[in-house]
Motif scaffolding. Sequence first.
Motif, PDB file in Angstrom:
ATOM      1  N   GLU A  48       0.797  -1.232   0.000  1.00  0.00           N
ATOM      2  CA  GLU A  48       0.000   0.000   0.000  1.00  0.00           C
ATOM      3  C   GLU A  48       0.830   1.283   0.000  1.00  0.00           C
ATOM      4  O   GLU A  48       0.588   2.173  -0.819  1.00  0.00           O
ATOM      5  N   PRO A  49       1.828   1.440   0.870  1.00  0.00           N
ATOM      6  CA  PRO A  49       2.579   2.700   0.842  1.00  0.00           C
ATOM      7  C   PRO A  49       3.360   2.900  -0.449  1.00  0.00           C
ATOM      8  O   PRO A  49       3.493   4.038  -0.929  1.00  0.00           O
ATOM      9  N   LYS A  50       3.849   1.822  -1.031  1.00  0.00           N
ATOM     10  CA  LYS A  50       4.559   1.923  -2.303  1.00  0.00           C
ATOM     11  C   LYS A  50       3.610   2.339  -3.419  1.00  0.00           C
ATOM     12  O   LYS A  50       3.934   3.181  -4.261  1.00  0.00           O
ATOM     13  N   ALA A  51       2.414   1.737  -3.427  1.00  0.00           N
ATOM     14  CA  ALA A  51       1.432   2.058  -4.453  1.00  0.00           C
ATOM     15  C   ALA A  51       0.967   3.506  -4.337  1.00  0.00           C
ATOM     16  O   ALA A  51       0.910   4.238  -5.334  1.00  0.00           O
ATOM     17  N   ARG A  52       0.662   3.946  -3.129  1.00  0.00           N
ATOM     18  CA  ARG A  52       0.200   5.324  -2.934  1.00  0.00           C
ATOM     19  C   ARG A  52       1.280   6.318  -3.344  1.00  0.00           C
ATOM     20  O   ARG A  52       0.993   7.334  -3.985  1.00  0.00           O
ATOM     21  N   ALA A  53       2.519   6.026  -2.976  1.00  0.00           N
ATOM     22  CA  ALA A  53       3.611   6.934  -3.310  1.00  0.00           C
ATOM     23  C   ALA A  53       3.815   7.046  -4.814  1.00  0.00           C
ATOM     24  O   ALA A  53       4.240   8.084  -5.319  1.00  0.00           O
ATOM     25  N   ALA A  54       3.496   5.964  -5.534  1.00  0.00           N
ATOM     26  CA  ALA A  54       3.679   5.950  -6.987  1.00  0.00           C
ATOM     27  C   ALA A  54       2.457   6.464  -7.737  1.00  0.00           C
ATOM     28  O   ALA A  54       2.439   6.435  -8.966  1.00  0.00           O
ATOM     29  N   GLY A  55       1.448   6.936  -7.026  1.00  0.00           N
ATOM     30  CA  GLY A  55       0.260   7.456  -7.677  1.00  0.00           C
ATOM     31  C   GLY A  55      -0.742   6.408  -8.077  1.00  0.00           C
ATOM     32  O   GLY A  55      -1.636   6.674  -8.887  1.00  0.00           O
ATOM     33  N   VAL A  56      -0.629   5.206  -7.532  1.00  0.00           N
ATOM     34  CA  VAL A  56      -1.566   4.124  -7.845  1.00  0.00           C
ATOM     35  C   VAL A  56      -2.811   4.280  -6.973  1.00  0.00           C
ATOM     36  O   VAL A  56      -2.718   4.345  -5.745  1.00  0.00           O
ATOM     37  N   THR A  57      -3.967   4.327  -7.616  1.00  0.00           N
ATOM     38  CA  THR A  57      -5.223   4.512  -6.880  1.00  0.00           C
ATOM     39  C   THR A  57      -6.051   3.240  -6.782  1.00  0.00           C
ATOM     40  O   THR A  57      -6.998   3.179  -6.002  1.00  0.00           O
ATOM     41  N   ALA A  58      -5.718   2.227  -7.594  1.00  0.00           N
ATOM     42  CA  ALA A  58      -6.464   0.977  -7.561  1.00  0.00           C
ATOM     43  C   ALA A  58      -5.594  -0.133  -8.133  1.00  0.00           C
ATOM     44  O   ALA A  58      -4.689   0.118  -8.939  1.00  0.00           O
ATOM     45  N   THR A  59      -5.870  -1.368  -7.717  1.00  0.00           N
ATOM     46  CA  THR A  59      -5.095  -2.506  -8.182  1.00  0.00           C
ATOM     47  C   THR A  59      -6.000  -3.685  -8.510  1.00  0.00           C
ATOM     48  O   THR A  59      -7.164  -3.730  -8.106  1.00  0.00           O
ATOM     49  N   VAL A  60      -5.412  -4.646  -9.220  1.00  0.00           N
ATOM     50  CA  VAL A  60      -6.044  -5.939  -9.448  1.00  0.00           C
ATOM     51  C   VAL A  60      -5.130  -6.991  -8.832  1.00  0.00           C
ATOM     52  O   VAL A  60      -3.956  -7.112  -9.197  1.00  0.00           O
ATOM     53  N   LEU A  61      -5.669  -7.730  -7.890  1.00  0.00           N
ATOM     54  CA  LEU A  61      -4.944  -8.772  -7.182  1.00  0.00           C
ATOM     55  C   LEU A  61      -5.134 -10.092  -7.937  1.00  0.00           C
ATOM     56  O   LEU A  61      -6.263 -10.510  -8.180  1.00  0.00           O
ATOM     57  N   SER A  81     -10.538  -3.528   1.525  1.00  0.00           N
ATOM     58  CA  SER A  81      -9.453  -2.672   1.046  1.00  0.00           C
ATOM     59  C   SER A  81     -10.011  -1.563   0.176  1.00  0.00           C
ATOM     60  O   SER A  81     -10.924  -1.781  -0.620  1.00  0.00           O
ATOM     61  N   ASP A  82      -9.441  -0.363   0.298  1.00  0.00           N
ATOM     62  CA  ASP A  82      -9.806   0.715  -0.620  1.00  0.00           C
ATOM     63  C   ASP A  82      -8.790   0.836  -1.748  1.00  0.00           C
ATOM     64  O   ASP A  82      -8.818   1.789  -2.516  1.00  0.00           O
ATOM     65  N   LEU A  83      -7.885  -0.151  -1.841  1.00  0.00           N
ATOM     66  CA  LEU A  83      -6.903  -0.167  -2.924  1.00  0.00           C
ATOM     67  C   LEU A  83      -7.224  -1.255  -3.945  1.00  0.00           C
ATOM     68  O   LEU A  83      -7.190  -1.007  -5.151  1.00  0.00           O
ATOM     69  N   VAL A  84      -7.548  -2.458  -3.490  1.00  0.00           N
ATOM     70  CA  VAL A  84      -7.818  -3.571  -4.405  1.00  0.00           C
ATOM     71  C   VAL A  84      -9.218  -3.439  -4.975  1.00  0.00           C
ATOM     72  O   VAL A  84     -10.215  -3.554  -4.260  1.00  0.00           O
ATOM     73  N   ALA A  85      -9.299  -3.182  -6.277  1.00  0.00           N
ATOM     74  CA  ALA A  85     -10.597  -2.989  -6.928  1.00  0.00           C
ATOM     75  C   ALA A  85     -11.108  -4.251  -7.597  1.00  0.00           C
ATOM     76  O   ALA A  85     -12.303  -4.360  -7.882  1.00  0.00           O
TER      77      ALA A  85
END
Length: 303
Positions: A48-61, A81-85
């Motif tokens: 999560e912190p790596k994704a947020r720092a890189a401007g990632v707002t959503a992911t696919v797991l 999760s508010d990251l994994v869409a």
Amino acid sequence: MTAVEETIAEGVIDAHHHVWDLSVRDQGRITGPELAPLRRDFLLANLEPKARAAGVTATVLVQTIDVPEETPEFLALAKNSDLVAGVVGWTDLTSPDVARALAALREGPGGEHLVGIRHQVQQESDPRWLLRPDVLRGLAAVAEAGLVYDLVVRPYQLPAAHDAARLLPGLTFVLDHAGKPPIASGELRPWADAVRLLASLPNTVCKLSGLVTEADPDRWSVQDLRPYADTILDAFGPRRLMFGSDWPVCRLAATYAEVIAAAKELTASLAPSERHEIFTGTALRTYGLTVTGPPATQEAPCA
């Protein structure tokens, strides 16, 4: 505003990453000294912190091993999760009860996040495993459920992937990691020919992912990746190409921030609308994602 700044400003979708907890389940494929750095837990909290720092707002797991227990766990993780869409899970395609199994996943906690199915075809000894009658029946059930199918195959399995996609025009096939091209050896063909044949079918999509680990892990450069990235960009076009980090596997060759930086450099010459497709639009359309997470922060990149 630079191409990188534009993409960060609108947010990036990381359409391919994994997580695993070795105390819950062993990752049997991670063996040998070359993969030793992956023999530890990689949790969503680590990403999560790596994704947020890189401007990632959503992911696919995306699934890691072919066992039924993993997918419900991933769906429950996505629900909280508010990251994994979205989740690309697993079910036994050869089972006569594929439709029932998919329905059960949809009805369980987080089932609304199920967007696709994947099987570790790269581990199958039969190069035409995808064309087995029982597998084709399972793939048809995936299409009927309104899901997509992620292809994790090696170059010699690409012809069978093409034939399966041709036989099932109602199913969208997503080629993971560009079909694992032989970047370390510098060879383009026959991989490029097989990729172009697959891309000739309208129900196929490709991921700009996994390239760094197909290159020389100790001294790869963006220029090493460029012929392969250019091939899939030319074959599929931006509207059928999406970015994925392949974290944590990418860590064998690059940090999360380095993978995103490489993808942005490889696409820097494209128009802003084309970069939008690769980093956001294609994943939204293909997987039918609903992105509701908070805005990305502009923190310093993490290693």
